[in-house]
Design an enzyme around this catalytic site. Sequence first.
Site, PDB file in Angstrom:
ATOM      1  N   ARG A  56       0.853  -1.194   0.000  1.00  0.00           N
ATOM      2  CA  ARG A  56       0.000   0.000   0.000  1.00  0.00           C
ATOM      3  C   ARG A  56       0.883   1.236   0.000  1.00  0.00           C
ATOM      4  NH1 ARG A  56      -1.385   1.428   4.680  1.00  0.00           N
ATOM      5  NH2 ARG A  56      -2.281  -0.543   5.323  1.00  0.00           N
ATOM      6  N   TYR A 108     -16.508  17.907 -13.963  1.00  0.00           N
ATOM      7  CA  TYR A 108     -16.924  16.516 -14.133  1.00  0.00           C
ATOM      8  C   TYR A 108     -17.995  16.211 -13.078  1.00  0.00           C
ATOM      9  CZ  TYR A 108     -16.544  11.436 -13.936  1.00  0.00           C
ATOM     10  OH  TYR A 108     -16.812  10.097 -13.928  1.00  0.00           O
ATOM     11  N   ASP A 180      -7.527  20.014 -13.008  1.00  0.00           N
ATOM     12  CA  ASP A 180      -7.825  18.701 -13.581  1.00  0.00           C
ATOM     13  C   ASP A 180      -7.446  18.793 -15.066  1.00  0.00           C
ATOM     14  OD1 ASP A 180      -9.008  16.493 -14.828  1.00  0.00           O
ATOM     15  OD2 ASP A 180     -10.714  16.458 -13.451  1.00  0.00           O
ATOM     16  N   LYS A 205      -8.564   7.852 -18.675  1.00  0.00           N
ATOM     17  CA  LYS A 205      -8.896   8.455 -19.956  1.00  0.00           C
ATOM     18  C   LYS A 205      -7.687   8.447 -20.899  1.00  0.00           C
ATOM     19  CE  LYS A 205     -12.628   8.990 -17.575  1.00  0.00           C
ATOM     20  NZ  LYS A 205     -12.950  10.225 -16.865  1.00  0.00           N
TER      21      LYS A 205
END
Length: 392
Positions: A56, A108, A180, A205
């Site tokens: 992690r 978004y 972003d 994306k």
Amino acid sequence: MTRVFDTDLALRFATRAVHAGQLPDETSGAIMTPIYQTSTYVQEGLGRHKGFEYARTRNPTRDALERNLAALEGGLHGFAFASGLAATDAVLHLLSAGDHVLAGENLYGGTHRIMTQVFQQLGLTFSFVDTRYPEKVAEAITPATKMIFVETPSNPMMRLTDLAAVAEIARDRNVLLVVDNTFATPVFQRPLELGADVVLHSTTKYLNGHSDMVGGAVITNRDDLAERFAFLQNAAGAVPGPFDCWLALRGTKTLALRMQQHDASGRCLAEWLKNHPVVKKVYYPGLPEHEQYELACRQMTGFGGMISFDVGSAERARRVVESTRIFALAESLGGVESLIGHPASMTHASVPKELREAMGLTDGLVRLSVGIEDVDDLREDLDQALSQAAKI
Ligand SMILES: *Cc1c(COP(=O)(O)O)cnc(C)c1O
């Protein structure tokens, strides 16, 4: 915390995309970074290990991706997350109850949702501002404002924010600027160079580009923020698995090449759509008719493959998105294959209708993610779908 190699930043973009952050594997010489599918690492003795204790906290495949993404944005530190929204979650966790965030009004849908339905409940406050106008941003800053969060070009209205102007306002008022950069990608726009503090991506994306994983990332040049992101990434634990990191790393190798084609076909289709009788309006920053075309040319070196257009009614929009044969009806964007969607009922269904309509996100709006197929096939596909819509 992952720092890019100094030499990575000296290379030109397409070279960085292929190589940055990656060295041949030490044990075998494998040119491709292996998928370190492990949860833990054997220690030689108490407190004696190779820098990896638990997956992690760190994983070598993730390290390579993080260095690569940082180098692409021209930043020093990169952090990969399990999704774009997990990255947004980490960004908002930089703040504390009582802090105010000034966000773009056309974000978004999921970003709007995590702000208003998760963090508002925890004591952050948000105002949504039309960040096309830097003066509106300056006016909306309050003494509690700690962060400005923008998306440019915005989804799906393709509105732009003047990053250099807003960065100057943020700097003067001691507010963090988060951008972003999912739509433009670092191929066409590098917010850190324009003064942003943090760049955020949905790597799902364009960065991955093949619609086969979900991921996110943040990149920064600031050591203090990097330390906090490293802490949050480990403490909250929304990390991507090594295979997804490997897929994203494979994706960025062809990013520069793919974006050239998305951009060339995007420009071509936007120009063609503009003259189509069924199309009322086209939203694409690369069209001279776009109200911020001059800013687009100044701030971006290309315009990409995202196009929105209005066909005037929900019925016509439905007919278009259900009639295409190459453009697949699906959420998401940025893959090699072309997608078509209806923002009002798909990606932006979580945004209240009044807010949608106020920004021009009508029920007649259709959004394209133009892939890298032959552009003549794409145009013919849209042409036959639009003639179906013309019958209603
Ligand atoms: C998809 C997307 C996100 C969210 O990313 P996920 O990977 O789906 O969590 C954030 N911002 C933009 C602009 C996006 O397109």
